[in-house]
Design an enzyme around this catalytic site. Structure first.
Site, PDB file in Angstrom:
ATOM      1  CE  LYS A 118      54.802  14.868  54.018  1.00  0.00           C
ATOM      2  NZ  LYS A 118      54.160  13.598  54.282  1.00  0.00           N
ATOM      3  CD  GLU A 202      53.908  19.593  60.119  1.00  0.00           C
ATOM      4  OE1 GLU A 202      54.416  18.664  60.773  1.00  0.00           O
ATOM      5  OE2 GLU A 202      53.067  19.402  59.233  1.00  0.00           O
ATOM      6  CG  HIS A 237      60.712  10.198  61.014  1.00  0.00           C
ATOM      7  ND1 HIS A 237      60.295  10.698  62.229  1.00  0.00           N
ATOM      8  CD2 HIS A 237      61.825  10.898  60.693  1.00  0.00           C
ATOM      9  CE1 HIS A 237      61.124  11.661  62.601  1.00  0.00           C
ATOM     10  NE2 HIS A 237      62.063  11.793  61.696  1.00  0.00           N
ATOM     11  NE  ARG A 294      50.436   4.943  50.547  1.00  0.00           N
ATOM     12  CZ  ARG A 294      50.804   4.633  51.787  1.00  0.00           C
ATOM     13  NH1 ARG A 294      50.331   3.548  52.366  1.00  0.00           N
ATOM     14  NH2 ARG A 294      51.616   5.411  52.471  1.00  0.00           N
TER      15      ARG A 294
HETATM   16  P1  ADP Z   1      55.458  10.655  55.639  1.00  0.00           P
HETATM   17  O1  ADP Z   1      54.809  11.199  54.414  1.00  0.00           O
HETATM   18  O2  ADP Z   1      56.907  10.415  55.463  1.00  0.00           O
HETATM   19  O3  ADP Z   1      54.701   9.507  56.203  1.00  0.00           O
HETATM   20  P2  ADP Z   1      54.412  12.212  57.898  1.00  0.00           P
HETATM   21  O4  ADP Z   1      54.097  13.661  57.849  1.00  0.00           O
HETATM   22  O5  ADP Z   1      53.268  11.276  57.906  1.00  0.00           O
HETATM   23  O6  ADP Z   1      55.400  11.883  56.692  1.00  0.00           O
HETATM   24  O7  ADP Z   1      55.347  11.933  59.163  1.00  0.00           O
HETATM   25  C1  ADP Z   1      55.927  10.666  59.401  1.00  0.00           C
HETATM   26  C2  ADP Z   1      56.335  10.567  60.875  1.00  0.00           C
HETATM   27  O8  ADP Z   1      57.235  11.628  61.236  1.00  0.00           O
HETATM   28  C3  ADP Z   1      55.185  10.704  61.865  1.00  0.00           C
HETATM   29  O9  ADP Z   1      54.545   9.480  62.084  1.00  0.00           O
HETATM   30  C4  ADP Z   1      55.911  11.211  63.105  1.00  0.00           C
HETATM   31  O10 ADP Z   1      56.572  10.150  63.757  1.00  0.00           O
HETATM   32  C5  ADP Z   1      56.976  12.135  62.542  1.00  0.00           C
HETATM   33  N1  ADP Z   1      56.505  13.546  62.467  1.00  0.00           N
HETATM   34  C6  ADP Z   1      55.874  14.126  61.434  1.00  0.00           C
HETATM   35  N2  ADP Z   1      55.573  15.418  61.696  1.00  0.00           N
HETATM   36  C7  ADP Z   1      56.016  15.668  62.943  1.00  0.00           C
HETATM   37  C8  ADP Z   1      56.014  16.830  63.804  1.00  0.00           C
HETATM   38  N3  ADP Z   1      55.507  17.985  63.411  1.00  0.00           N
HETATM   39  N4  ADP Z   1      56.569  16.702  65.027  1.00  0.00           N
HETATM   40  C9  ADP Z   1      57.131  15.541  65.417  1.00  0.00           C
HETATM   41  N5  ADP Z   1      57.165  14.434  64.677  1.00  0.00           N
HETATM   42  C10 ADP Z   1      56.620  14.466  63.437  1.00  0.00           C
HETATM   43  P1  ADP Z   2      52.245   3.300  55.590  1.00  0.00           P
HETATM   44  O1  ADP Z   2      51.918   4.685  56.035  1.00  0.00           O
HETATM   45  O2  ADP Z   2      51.184   2.570  54.866  1.00  0.00           O
HETATM   46  O3  ADP Z   2      52.888   2.516  56.655  1.00  0.00           O
HETATM   47  P2  ADP Z   2      54.836   3.703  54.554  1.00  0.00           P
HETATM   48  O4  ADP Z   2      55.153   5.133  54.820  1.00  0.00           O
HETATM   49  O5  ADP Z   2      55.505   2.674  55.382  1.00  0.00           O
HETATM   50  O6  ADP Z   2      53.284   3.526  54.504  1.00  0.00           O
HETATM   51  O7  ADP Z   2      55.102   3.409  53.046  1.00  0.00           O
HETATM   52  C1  ADP Z   2      54.548   2.293  52.412  1.00  0.00           C
HETATM   53  C2  ADP Z   2      55.429   1.892  51.290  1.00  0.00           C
HETATM   54  O8  ADP Z   2      55.509   2.928  50.339  1.00  0.00           O
HETATM   55  C3  ADP Z   2      56.835   1.597  51.690  1.00  0.00           C
HETATM   56  O9  ADP Z   2      57.295   0.588  50.850  1.00  0.00           O
HETATM   57  C4  ADP Z   2      57.545   2.933  51.453  1.00  0.00           C
HETATM   58  O10 ADP Z   2      58.907   2.692  51.252  1.00  0.00           O
HETATM   59  C5  ADP Z   2      56.828   3.413  50.221  1.00  0.00           C
HETATM   60  N1  ADP Z   2      56.696   4.870  50.075  1.00  0.00           N
HETATM   61  C6  ADP Z   2      55.721   5.648  50.573  1.00  0.00           C
HETATM   62  N2  ADP Z   2      55.847   6.909  50.160  1.00  0.00           N
HETATM   63  C7  ADP Z   2      56.941   6.950  49.397  1.00  0.00           C
HETATM   64  C8  ADP Z   2      57.622   7.973  48.653  1.00  0.00           C
HETATM   65  N3  ADP Z   2      57.177   9.214  48.580  1.00  0.00           N
HETATM   66  N4  ADP Z   2      58.741   7.645  48.012  1.00  0.00           N
HETATM   67  C9  ADP Z   2      59.199   6.388  48.038  1.00  0.00           C
HETATM   68  N5  ADP Z   2      58.600   5.379  48.680  1.00  0.00           N
HETATM   69  C10 ADP Z   2      57.495   5.655  49.353  1.00  0.00           C
HETATM   70 MG    MG Z   3      52.811   9.550  56.877  1.00  0.00          MG
END
Ligand code: ADP
Ligand code: ADP
Ligand code: MG
Length: 498
Positions: A118, A202, A237, A294
């Site tokens: 990130k 953040e 989340h 992806r």
């Molecule tokens: P991941 O890699 O786990 O998907 P993201 O950065 O996409 O992580 O964040 C996943 C979720 O966490 C977001 O959809 C949102 O609901 C919450 N989130 C992420 N960053 C923030 C933020 N700065 N403030 C509030 N909620 C956040």
């Molecule tokens: P999307 O943003 O497509 O909804 P998700 O965050 O729900 O994706 O993740 C999609 C799939 O990948 C899920 O099965 C989740 O558990 C897995 N996944 C995504 N990132 C990671 C990670 N860094 N470590 C483990 N599992 C992950």
């Molecule tokens: Mg995400």
């Protein structure tokens, strides 16, 4: 241009099956891989060939990149589709596949690497005019400096793992007093979960929406966006309900977000299908969160409104074909909603509830799509993500798609395990969802387990049924005073009522 003749899908369940269906339509032979837990899975039966990778745990099967590459060589596979999760965002795997002379259906290893971090992603987009959530641009090494920065940004703040994903690796800090302790925990968690202790800060956006943009880029520098997906209904989340388009995005906002997403893709020379995630605040200002390199779980809603098969586009891009359409050729047709049917108990904090699918009957009908990877009688294994299916509906308007979804949920029959179906019905009928005025706090704000309880207790239902039977018996007697009453009508009424 190299045409793909044989595709190995390095994944399982619904996504493996979904990818193979498109491959078959394109005349491409398919190879499934599976773990011992998935021997009888539909994706294994569907494939032209199938290879067992090993025991159920992912580390001993679906994550064995080298073994998968060897399978490709042995079976003369010329492309690998990684699906989502597992090896899909693993740059080393993409590199190994490519070095073995096999096409990787996805972006270059460099793009995966940049966007997999990130922090690297934020640095990469710095040269473009992309709004970022206020925070630190580098990994935190100096706690005192980080504390000072957190003070400037203002509490609450969010500590995030740079290598995090799947909703894991995030900690909210409400005040300076908790900062140091939370920071230390975040670092050790990030180290153990992702093998990388880098964390950053953040601003924590209080009641945000999660809105993401689907992009497609070819290997000739053409990149387009396929509009947005609203993914704000989340638990832990992680998304449970997604829709396209979003109820709050205007054509101007759509264009601005779409162009920002294309900028993010260009910043890492992206090709293939990808998703640029944004967080949107109450003023509808949007900020770049991360890019997923992806195919996304929720890609079907985009397919429903654009008429494009994203897997087909991915395969053509991997073959080196230029995109066959331009931005101005793309239109939004109607509205689509997806719910994720998880083997989870919404009444027990959405904890996984795995077991056997005693009854499993899918809904059908116009505008209904089910992407799943199970059949009646199968067990949901404990080793993987507990998603059973994705149920997608398409309608002319948002309300049509909602009504259709509620009907489809009512027609879905799953017994043997708890699922998120009832929760999704509740959410879809909730005034906040129907109005479009909701955010990622939906579950906390509007949901509590007793809301899924039936209106009457079983005793009350029994009583009501008995009263109704009595009523209908009297009615029948009135209509046929000479006929003696038999116990049969009462059973008949009772069965109909209960
Ligand atoms: P991941 O890699 O786990 O998907 P993201 O950065 O996409 O992580 O964040 C996943 C979720 O966490 C977001 O959809 C949102 O609901 C919450 N989130 C992420 N960053 C923030 C933020 N700065 N403030 C509030 N909620 C956040
Ligand atoms: P999307 O943003 O497509 O909804 P998700 O965050 O729900 O994706 O993740 C999609 C799939 O990948 C899920 O099965 C989740 O558990 C897995 N996944 C995504 N990132 C990671 C990670 N860094 N470590 C483990 N599992 C992950
Ligand atoms: Mg995400």
């Amino acid at each position: 241009m190299p045409k793909i003749k044989k595709l190995l899908v390095a994944n399982r369940g619904e996504i493996a099956l979904r990818i193979m269906r498109t491959a078959r339509e394109m005349g491409i032979a398919t190879v499934a891989v599976y773990s011992e837990a998935d021997r009888l899975s539909p994706h294994v039966k569907f494939a032209d060939e199938a290879v067992c990778l090993g025991p159920p745990p992912s580390k001993e099967s679906y994550l064995l990149g080298e073994k998968i590459v060897k399978v490709c060589q042995r079976l003369g596979v010329d492309a690998v589709h990684p699906g989502y999760g597992f090896l899909s965002e693993n740059a080393d795997f993409a590199r190994q596949v490519t070095e073995a002379g096999v096409l990787f259906v996805g972006p270059s290893p460099q793009s995966i690497e940049v966007m997999g971090s990130k922090l690297a992603a934020k640095q990469a987009v710095a040269a473009y005019d992309i709004p970022l959530v206020p925070g630190t641009e580098e990994a935190i090494s100096d706690i005192a400096a980080a504390k000072a920065r957190a003070g400037e940004i203002g509490y609450p703040i969010l500590i995030k793992a740079s290598a995090g994903g799947g909703g894991k690796g995030m900690r909210i800090v409400d005040s300076e007093a908790d900062f140091e302790e939370q920071m230390n925990r975040a670092v050790s968690e990030a180290q153990s979960a992702f093998g990388d202790g880098a964390v950053f800060i953040e601003k924590y956006i209080g009641s945000p929406r999660h809105i993401e943009i689907q992009v497609l880029g070819d290997q000739h520098g053409n990149t387009v966006y396929l509009f947005e997906r609203e993914c704000s209904i989340q638990r832990r989340h992680q998304k449970v309900i997604e829709e396209a388009p979003s109820a709050v995005v205007s054509p101007e906002m759509r264009r601005a977000m779409g162009e920002a997403a294309v900028g993010v893709a260009k910043a890492c020379n992206y090709y293939g299908a990808g998703t640029v995630e944004f967080i949107v605040d109450e003023n509808l200002d949007f900020y770049f969160l991360e890019m997923n390199t992806r195919l996304q779980v929720e890609h079907p809603v985009t397919e429903m409104i654009t008429g494009k098969d994203l897997v087909r586009e991915q395969l053509l891009i991997a073959e080196g074909e230029p995109l066959s359409f331009a931005q101005e050729d793309l239109r939004i047709n109607g509205h689509a909603i997806e719910i994720r049917v998880y083997a989870e108990d919404p009444k027990n904090n959405f904890l996984p509830d795995i077991g056997r699918l005693e009854t499993y009957r899918r809904p059908q009908g116009p505008g209904v799509r089910v992407d799943d990877g199970f059949e009646e009688g199968m067990d949901i294994p404990i080793y993987y993500d507990p998603m059973i299916a994705k149920l997608i509906t398409h309608g002319e308007s948002r309300q049509d798609a909602i009504d259709r979804m509620v009907r489809a949920i009512d027609d879905y029959r799953i017994t043997g395990i708890q699922t998120t179906l009832d929760f999704c019905r509740f959410a879809l009928k909730h005034a906040a969802f129907v109005s479009g005025d909701f955010n990622t706090k939906f579950v906390q704000l509007h949901f509590s387990p007793e809301m899924l309880d039936p209106v009457f207790t079983p005793e009350e239902e029994e009583l009501l049924a008995a009263l109704a039977v009595e009523f209908f018996e009297r009615e029948e007697k009135r209509a046929n005073p000479t006929r003696p009453l038999s116990p049969i009508p009462s059973t008949k009424w009772k069965n109909r009522l209960l």
